[in-house]
Scaffold this active site. Structure first.
Site, short mmCIF file in Angstrom:
data_model
loop_
_atom_site.label_atom_id
_atom_site.label_comp_id
_atom_site.label_asym_id
_atom_site.label_seq_id
_atom_site.Cartn_x
_atom_site.Cartn_y
_atom_site.Cartn_z
N ASP A 295 35.01 28.35 34.97
CA ASP A 295 34.83 29.69 35.51
C ASP A 295 35.29 29.67 36.97
OD1 ASP A 295 34.30 32.35 35.81
OD2 ASP A 295 32.34 32.28 34.86
C1 NOJ Z 1 33.79 35.11 36.57
C2 NOJ Z 1 33.15 35.47 35.28
O1 NOJ Z 1 31.94 34.77 35.11
C3 NOJ Z 1 34.02 35.20 34.06
O2 NOJ Z 1 33.42 35.82 32.96
C4 NOJ Z 1 35.44 35.69 34.27
O3 NOJ Z 1 36.21 35.45 33.13
C5 NOJ Z 1 36.03 35.04 35.50
N1 NOJ Z 1 35.22 35.38 36.66
C6 NOJ Z 1 37.46 35.45 35.75
O4 NOJ Z 1 37.53 36.76 36.17
#
Ligand code: NOJ
Length: 714
Positions: free
Chosen positions: A257
């Site tokens: 993430d």
């Molecule tokens: C943070 C989020 O937790 C995740 O769900 C997402 O895919 C990523 N950012 C990328 O935007």
């Protein structure tokens, strides 16, 4: 040696680490702004993946730099968050779960994939599969609700939809199952907080949807930001490497993430970026999203002998193989090279309307709905009545800037000859009450009031936890004023409630004549709501998450285990509250329609079953109401005596029956005995002989379920 292996043999360390890095292209609506030196990194082969970029023209330009100007000509993989539609916005995922329609779950993902691919993109960070039983947690809106079995069905449908029959197809994108795993039970419902749950809960509730996604061939998985019992998921070797890779055989890509590898330092398991990168690599994370930990940390880690080049190569190979499966090596421009036809776009819009209509959950109706034939004057009040941006819900990142349909617009379209008056009354949040009295005055002379209340879209989603998930701002004051005035004039009040989670609305439920849970329905919101209010469509959504009476009841979910002292109002020393019953405001699966259904003649066959059997369950359903409607019939099981205490009810199936007024039909469900296995004392699946109760009915309220029994023989 195949091409990918040969390619690996030619790569420098910097090029390898580039394939293990994903950087944001700083998405802007009018076009991408490549952050910092990313364009140069693509050119010199030290950046292999991007996120947050849309628009086929821009994507192709970046691909061109990668495949024409970089030394090894490796195409980019570009991902985007397509949470509930890309340009055409479907209902938020929690709302879509409420449709209980696997065909729709798959179709909306398929259409979202086509739209995403038409923008040149090859990867999405969806589906989100985190089971949530805590409505304070804002990300509840992104997921499947409270039930692990339901999450499994959604996982399968979504992976199929996004990836299509062939990942290399110009209309398919790589799906990313996220967030692995157990992100939902964050402490206090606070986003990113720590998680501490039992191994049983982990295995029974939080792992099955990911196992199903792997089984369906999901291309990528994203570890959660959170830690589990002290081990951050981004560094969780036991769950990533031993469980996902070794036990489930997942050979796709693990993408971290956003900045999660660097956050291992805050978590307190790494002292610096070198240690953070080492931990993530050892756990098998292939792509570092936004932390720059791999590019900066791994060369040092390699030098110090903390990691090996083989460990790095393993990740690079997985990334390259995914690019190969996506067809990017053959033709990096295949996605987005053809403009979509007008009819495709129009059909998608119709699908958005269908999904929105079916996601609406009618929580109460004492006769105010559908509107009477001769409705002449409709009074539409509230801060969400004419709020097109809110209708999309959170995380509609590339959603058309073109307005979504509001309730006001939908009703005006549906009732062209009625007089439709409108006042906002108060804002969604804030303390201004100055418009309330005038809004309440509008009620005079109306045939019906539609009171549109709820959260703003951004009050749910990532980093949007709420400690008091009630109506924000002065909306309760507005509701009271309108309801008082309407009571005086005997005008029925229909509440349309928008939210990304269950809200605490017991009082509103008591006072309103009807309450429609709208969640956030997306682009076609107002048309879908108008269809249901006017009776063009009968509501059919069922809540995929329990609605509590009071916040203090959480976590509240239907599949709790019994107590040694089950609730007994007459016995003080039993499991209950002094100030509120144990029962919820709305049980899991609850939702009314314009029909009225009764159940009879539940049968199961065979009544004595063995491991290889499939139990056929059937029940007669009669629509005793005055209008045609669809009923969702749920099948739960209960295993009263087992080596490990089993939940009071466990969902194992559902079926739909559409019946005209007065018609009787049969709902048939199939229950493979293999589904009755559970994790025994040693966490291995077991099928224990003995009696299993089969509960069938409209929702997870025992009082409304018919029961039959099956005897399991070893
Ligand atoms: C943070 C989020 O937790 C995740 O769900 C997402 O895919 C990523 N950012 C990328 O935007």
């Amino acid at each position: 040696m195949n091409t990918i292996d040969k390619l690996l043999g030619r790569m420098t360390l910097a090029e390898k680490l580039g394939q293990m890095t994903m950087t944001s292209a700083s998405y802007a609506v009018t076009g991408p702004v490549i952050a910092g030196d990313s364009t140069e990194s693509i050119r010199n082969g030290t950046l292999g993946n991007l996120l947050n970029m849309v628009g086929a023209k821009h994507v192709h330009e970046m691909q061109r730099i990668a495949v024409e100007e970089s030394r090894l000509r490796i195409p980019l993989m570009i991902g985007f968050d397509v949470i509930h539609g890309h340009r055409t916005i479907f209902p938020v995922p929690l709302a879509e779960a409420a449709t209980f329609e696997p065909r729709l779950w798959e179709l909306t993902a398929r259409e979202a994939a086509r739209e995403t691919a038409a923008d040149g993109l090859a990867m999405t960070f969806a589906p989100m599969l985190d089971v949530s039983r805590d409505l304070r947690w804002g990300r509840t809106v992104e997921g499947p609700g409270e039930d692990p079995w339901l999450a499994v069905q959604i996982a399968r449908a979504k992976v199929r939809g996004f990836q299509g029959p062939d990942l290399a197809h110009a209309e398919s994108v790589a799906a990313t199952a996220k967030h692995f795993c157990a992100y939902g039970p964050v402490m206090g419902g606070r986003d990113y907080a720590s998680v501490d749950i039992s191994e049983r809960t982990l295995r029974e509730v939080h792992l099955p949807a990911f196992a199903a996604a792997v089984d369906a061939g999901v291309a990528a998985i994203m570890p959660a930001f959170t830690e589990l019992g002290g081990v951050p998921m981004t560094a969780h070797k036991a769950l990533l490497r031993d469980y996902l890779r070794a036990e489930l055989g997942f050979d796709g890509v693990l993408v971290s993430d956003y900045n999660a590898i660097r956050e291992l330092i805050h978590h307190g398991v790494a002292g610096d970026v070198v240690e953070a990168a080492t931990l993530a690599l050892k756990a098998g994370v292939d792509i570092d999203m936004m932390a720059e930990a791999y590019r900066h940390g791994l060369p040092v880690a390699l030098e110090r002998g903390l990691v090996t080049i083989d460990e790095i190569d393993e990740c690079v190979l997985r990334v390259l193989r995914l690019k190969e499966r996506l067809g990017l090596f053959d033709d990096p421009y295949r996605r987005g090279s053809k403009a979509e036809e007008a009819e495709t776009v129009a059909a998608r819009r119709r699908l958005a309307r269908e999904a929105a209509t079916k996601s609406l959950v009618l929580a109460k109706n004492s006769g105010a709905l559908p509107f009477r034939e001769n409705t002449r004057r409709v009074c539409v009040i509230g801060p969400l009545a004419n709020a097109w941006r809110e209708m999309r819900g959170p995380w509609a990142a590339a959603g058309y800037e073109e307005p979504s349909i509001t309730v006001l617009a939908g009703l005006r379209g549906a009732l062209p000859s009625a007089e439709i008056v409108h006042a906002e009354g108060t804002a969604i949040s804030g303390t201004d009450t100055s418009g309330i009295a005038a809004a309440a005055e509008l009620v005079a002379g109306a045939d019906v009031v539609v009171l549109c209340l709820g959260e703003a879209a951004e009050m749910s989603g990532e980093a949007a936890s709420r400690s008091s998930p009630e109506l924000p701002g002065e909306q309760r004051a507005l509701a009271d004023a309108v309801l008082d005035r309407a009571a005086r004039d005997e005008v029925p009040v229909v509440v349309v409630l928008f939210s990304g989670r269950p809200l605490i609305v017991s009082r509103l439920m008591e006072r309103a004549d009807a309450l429609l849970i709208a969640w956030f329905p997306g682009t076609e919101a107002g048309n879908a709501i108008a269809d249901v209010l006017t009776g063009r469509a009968s509501p059919s959504g069922r809540t995929p998450i329990t609605w509590p009476r009071a916040l203090g009841q959480i976590p509240i979910f239907y599949s709790q285990r019994n107590s040694g002292r089950p609730e007994n109002p007459k016995d003080h020393f039993t499991s209950k509250y002094l100030d509120v019953p144990n029962s919820p405001l709305l049980p899991f699966g609850f939702g009314l329609s314009y029909g009225r259904f009764s159940y009879a003649n539940l049968t199961v066959s065979p009544e004595v079953a063995t491991a290889s059997d499939t139990i056929e369950v059937s029940v007669e359903v009669t629509n005793e109401g005055p209008r045609a409607a669809e009923e969702t019939v749920f099948l739960f099981i209960r295993d009263r005596v087992a080596s490990v205490a089993r939940p009071l009810l466990e969902l194992k199936g559902f079926a739909k029956v559409s019946l005209a007024a007065g018609q009787t039909g049969t709902a048939r469900l199939r229950l493979p005995v293999a589904e009755l296995r559970f994790l025994g004392l040693d966490f291995e699946p077991v099928l224990e002989p003995g009696e299993i109760e089969i509960h069938v009915g409209p929702c997870a309220d025992s009082a409304q379920l018919k029961v039959a029994r099956v005897l399991l023989r070893a």
